[in-house]
Design a protein around this motif. Structure first.
Motif, PDB file in Angstrom:
ATOM      1  N   PRO A  74       0.789  -1.227   0.000  1.00  0.00           N
ATOM      2  CA  PRO A  74       0.000   0.000   0.000  1.00  0.00           C
ATOM      3  C   PRO A  74       0.828   1.288   0.000  1.00  0.00           C
ATOM      4  CG  PRO A  74       0.111  -0.808   2.238  1.00  0.00           C
ATOM      5  CD  PRO A  74       0.881  -1.786   1.375  1.00  0.00           C
ATOM      6  N   VAL A  75       2.149   1.167   0.073  1.00  0.00           N
ATOM      7  CA  VAL A  75       2.994   2.367   0.134  1.00  0.00           C
ATOM      8  C   VAL A  75       2.777   3.264  -1.078  1.00  0.00           C
ATOM      9  CG1 VAL A  75       5.366   3.216   0.282  1.00  0.00           C
ATOM     10  CG2 VAL A  75       4.686   1.159   1.556  1.00  0.00           C
ATOM     11  N   CYS A  76       2.560   2.662  -2.255  1.00  0.00           N
ATOM     12  CA  CYS A  76       2.354   3.451  -3.473  1.00  0.00           C
ATOM     13  C   CYS A  76       1.192   4.428  -3.344  1.00  0.00           C
ATOM     14  CB  CYS A  76       2.143   2.546  -4.682  1.00  0.00           C
ATOM     15  SG  CYS A  76       0.579   1.621  -4.677  1.00  0.00           S
ATOM     16  N   LEU A  77       0.236   4.122  -2.474  1.00  0.00           N
ATOM     17  CA  LEU A  77      -0.947   4.970  -2.324  1.00  0.00           C
ATOM     18  C   LEU A  77      -0.617   6.363  -1.798  1.00  0.00           C
ATOM     19  CD1 LEU A  77      -3.455   2.330  -0.904  1.00  0.00           C
ATOM     20  CD2 LEU A  77      -3.193   3.100  -3.279  1.00  0.00           C
ATOM     21  N   MET A  78       0.597   6.554  -1.312  1.00  0.00           N
ATOM     22  CA  MET A  78       1.018   7.884  -0.877  1.00  0.00           C
ATOM     23  C   MET A  78       1.179   8.832  -2.073  1.00  0.00           C
ATOM     24  SD  MET A  78       3.736   6.804   2.159  1.00  0.00           S
ATOM     25  CE  MET A  78       4.985   7.730   1.385  1.00  0.00           C
ATOM     26  N   ALA A  79       1.365   8.261  -3.276  1.00  0.00           N
ATOM     27  CA  ALA A  79       1.618   9.096  -4.451  1.00  0.00           C
ATOM     28  C   ALA A  79       0.753   8.753  -5.659  1.00  0.00           C
ATOM     29  CB  ALA A  79       3.086   8.996  -4.840  1.00  0.00           C
ATOM     30  N   ALA A  80       0.097   7.593  -5.657  1.00  0.00           N
ATOM     31  CA  ALA A  80      -0.686   7.166  -6.825  1.00  0.00           C
ATOM     32  C   ALA A  80      -1.640   6.049  -6.433  1.00  0.00           C
ATOM     33  CB  ALA A  80       0.247   6.678  -7.930  1.00  0.00           C
ATOM     34  N   THR A  81      -2.634   5.835  -7.272  1.00  0.00           N
ATOM     35  CA  THR A  81      -3.521   4.692  -7.085  1.00  0.00           C
ATOM     36  C   THR A  81      -2.843   3.449  -7.657  1.00  0.00           C
ATOM     37  OG1 THR A  81      -4.622   4.909  -9.230  1.00  0.00           O
ATOM     38  CG2 THR A  81      -5.546   6.185  -7.382  1.00  0.00           C
ATOM     39  N   TYR A  82      -3.359   2.298  -7.298  1.00  0.00           N
ATOM     40  CA  TYR A  82      -2.841   1.050  -7.857  1.00  0.00           C
ATOM     41  C   TYR A  82      -2.958   1.071  -9.381  1.00  0.00           C
ATOM     42  CZ  TYR A  82      -2.187  -3.870  -8.875  1.00  0.00           C
ATOM     43  OH  TYR A  82      -1.723  -5.057  -9.405  1.00  0.00           O
ATOM     44  N   ASP A  83      -4.104   1.495  -9.897  1.00  0.00           N
ATOM     45  CA  ASP A  83      -4.306   1.546 -11.351  1.00  0.00           C
ATOM     46  C   ASP A  83      -3.294   2.467 -12.025  1.00  0.00           C
ATOM     47  OD1 ASP A  83      -6.404  -0.257 -11.199  1.00  0.00           O
ATOM     48  OD2 ASP A  83      -7.956   1.289 -11.268  1.00  0.00           O
ATOM     49  N   GLU A  84      -2.977   3.585 -11.400  1.00  0.00           N
ATOM     50  CA  GLU A  84      -1.971   4.494 -11.970  1.00  0.00           C
ATOM     51  C   GLU A  84      -0.591   3.843 -12.005  1.00  0.00           C
ATOM     52  OE1 GLU A  84      -3.520   8.971 -10.909  1.00  0.00           O
ATOM     53  OE2 GLU A  84      -2.732   7.753  -9.250  1.00  0.00           O
ATOM     54  N   VAL A  85      -0.257   3.095 -10.972  1.00  0.00           N
ATOM     55  CA  VAL A  85       1.035   2.404 -10.924  1.00  0.00           C
ATOM     56  C   VAL A  85       1.132   1.398 -12.068  1.00  0.00           C
ATOM     57  CG1 VAL A  85       2.444   0.795  -9.569  1.00  0.00           C
ATOM     58  CG2 VAL A  85       1.371   2.764  -8.461  1.00  0.00           C
ATOM     59  N   VAL A  86       0.081   0.637 -12.297  1.00  0.00           N
ATOM     60  CA  VAL A  86       0.062  -0.324 -13.404  1.00  0.00           C
ATOM     61  C   VAL A  86       0.198   0.416 -14.734  1.00  0.00           C
ATOM     62  CG1 VAL A  86      -1.345  -2.025 -14.641  1.00  0.00           C
ATOM     63  CG2 VAL A  86      -1.260  -2.051 -12.138  1.00  0.00           C
ATOM     64  N   GLU A  87      -0.542   1.497 -14.891  1.00  0.00           N
ATOM     65  CA  GLU A  87      -0.519   2.253 -16.149  1.00  0.00           C
ATOM     66  C   GLU A  87       0.840   2.899 -16.411  1.00  0.00           C
ATOM     67  OE1 GLU A  87      -1.342   3.455 -19.782  1.00  0.00           O
ATOM     68  OE2 GLU A  87      -2.514   2.028 -18.605  1.00  0.00           O
ATOM     69  N   ILE A  88       1.536   3.318 -15.380  1.00  0.00           N
ATOM     70  CA  ILE A  88       2.883   3.881 -15.555  1.00  0.00           C
ATOM     71  C   ILE A  88       3.776   2.863 -16.245  1.00  0.00           C
ATOM     72  CG2 ILE A  88       4.991   4.466 -14.282  1.00  0.00           C
ATOM     73  CD1 ILE A  88       3.107   5.902 -12.239  1.00  0.00           C
ATOM     74  N   LEU A  89       3.762   1.626 -15.769  1.00  0.00           N
ATOM     75  CA  LEU A  89       4.620   0.610 -16.374  1.00  0.00           C
ATOM     76  C   LEU A  89       4.130   0.232 -17.765  1.00  0.00           C
ATOM     77  CD1 LEU A  89       7.073  -1.130 -16.238  1.00  0.00           C
ATOM     78  CD2 LEU A  89       5.750  -2.844 -14.983  1.00  0.00           C
ATOM     79  N   ARG A  90       2.849   0.036 -17.938  1.00  0.00           N
ATOM     80  CA  ARG A  90       2.318  -0.292 -19.278  1.00  0.00           C
ATOM     81  C   ARG A  90       2.680   0.794 -20.285  1.00  0.00           C
ATOM     82  NH1 ARG A  90      -0.545  -4.770 -19.433  1.00  0.00           N
ATOM     83  NH2 ARG A  90      -1.810  -5.407 -17.670  1.00  0.00           N
ATOM     84  N   SER A  91       2.546   2.029 -19.890  1.00  0.00           N
ATOM     85  CA  SER A  91       2.858   3.153 -20.770  1.00  0.00           C
ATOM     86  C   SER A  91       4.346   3.162 -21.134  1.00  0.00           C
ATOM     87  CB  SER A  91       2.467   4.470 -20.091  1.00  0.00           C
ATOM     88  OG  SER A  91       2.827   5.561 -20.884  1.00  0.00           O
ATOM     89  N   ALA A  92       5.200   2.911 -20.161  1.00  0.00           N
ATOM     90  CA  ALA A  92       6.644   2.907 -20.423  1.00  0.00           C
ATOM     91  C   ALA A  92       7.064   1.744 -21.317  1.00  0.00           C
ATOM     92  CB  ALA A  92       7.408   2.855 -19.103  1.00  0.00           C
ATOM     93  N   LEU A  93       6.358   0.623 -21.220  1.00  0.00           N
ATOM     94  CA  LEU A  93       6.701  -0.552 -22.032  1.00  0.00           C
ATOM     95  C   LEU A  93       6.077  -0.513 -23.424  1.00  0.00           C
ATOM     96  CD1 LEU A  93       6.331  -3.372 -19.351  1.00  0.00           C
ATOM     97  CD2 LEU A  93       8.445  -2.289 -20.168  1.00  0.00           C
ATOM     98  N   GLN A  94       5.004   0.242 -23.553  1.00  0.00           N
ATOM     99  CA  GLN A  94       4.306   0.333 -24.839  1.00  0.00           C
ATOM    100  C   GLN A  94       5.260   0.871 -25.912  1.00  0.00           C
ATOM    101  OE1 GLN A  94       0.776   2.708 -24.567  1.00  0.00           O
ATOM    102  NE2 GLN A  94      -0.322   1.372 -25.972  1.00  0.00           N
ATOM    103  N   GLY A  95       5.244   0.228 -27.051  1.00  0.00           N
ATOM    104  CA  GLY A  95       6.137   0.616 -28.130  1.00  0.00           C
ATOM    105  C   GLY A  95       7.465  -0.118 -28.082  1.00  0.00           C
ATOM    106  N   ARG A  96       7.807  -0.662 -26.942  1.00  0.00           N
ATOM    107  CA  ARG A  96       9.022  -1.459 -26.792  1.00  0.00           C
ATOM    108  C   ARG A  96       8.709  -2.942 -26.734  1.00  0.00           C
ATOM    109  NH1 ARG A  96      14.235   0.454 -25.168  1.00  0.00           N
ATOM    110  NH2 ARG A  96      14.188   2.681 -25.426  1.00  0.00           N
ATOM    111  N   MET A  97       7.503  -3.247 -26.267  1.00  0.00           N
ATOM    112  CA  MET A  97       7.087  -4.634 -26.113  1.00  0.00           C
ATOM    113  C   MET A  97       5.635  -4.762 -26.524  1.00  0.00           C
ATOM    114  SD  MET A  97       8.605  -5.349 -22.289  1.00  0.00           S
ATOM    115  CE  MET A  97       8.691  -7.127 -22.363  1.00  0.00           C
ATOM    116  N   SER A  98       5.309  -5.895 -27.116  1.00  0.00           N
ATOM    117  CA  SER A  98       3.910  -6.166 -27.440  1.00  0.00           C
ATOM    118  C   SER A  98       3.190  -6.560 -26.151  1.00  0.00           C
ATOM    119  CB  SER A  98       3.814  -7.309 -28.448  1.00  0.00           C
ATOM    120  OG  SER A  98       4.215  -8.532 -27.842  1.00  0.00           O
ATOM    121  N   ALA A  99       1.877  -6.596 -26.208  1.00  0.00           N
ATOM    122  CA  ALA A  99       1.085  -7.018 -25.046  1.00  0.00           C
ATOM    123  C   ALA A  99       1.486  -8.430 -24.620  1.00  0.00           C
ATOM    124  CB  ALA A  99      -0.403  -6.940 -25.361  1.00  0.00           C
TER     125      ALA A  99
END
Length: 118
Positions: A74-99
């Protein structure tokens, strides 16, 4: 390696963090967990782009087979929601890796590392 070894995301500096990570990545038994990033960023003003260079560096240095997602909940909740944390990584990987290539990063790599699969 938990939390990408706590890079200075808030300042945007890659060095000397990247060079030190390159030395660590030379050891094939070490994996890097893509976790704990939002608490290293500016808690009120981060953008998804703040994390991209760090995620790309880890992916380049460790390879997609030695990186794994971690939410730091739950530490991430100090700065972002769980969904935002997942989206940060998906966004960074998009274009470099397929789904399909992202799937091990979000599950199988951790299962293998922690010996959860036979």
């Amino acid at each position: 390696m938990d939390h990408l070894a706590k890079p200075p995301i808030a300042s945007g500096q890659l060095e000397p963090w990247r060079s030190r990570m390159a030395q660590i990545a030379k050891h094939p038994g070490i994996y890097c967990k893509l976790s704990g990033m939002v608490t290293e960023a500016d808690p009120q003003g981060w953008t998804q782009e703040d994390f991209t260079a760090y995620v790309h560096a880890v992916l380049e240095l460790f390879g997609p087979e030695r990186v794994m997602f971690g939410s730091d909940w739950p530490v991430c909740l100090m700065a972002a929601t769980y969904d935002e944390v997942v989206e940060i990584l998906r966004s960074a990987l998009q274009g470099r890796m397929s789904a399909e290539e992202m799937e091990p990063v979000f599950g199988a790599n951790a299962a293998g590392f922690y010996k959860l699969l036979d």
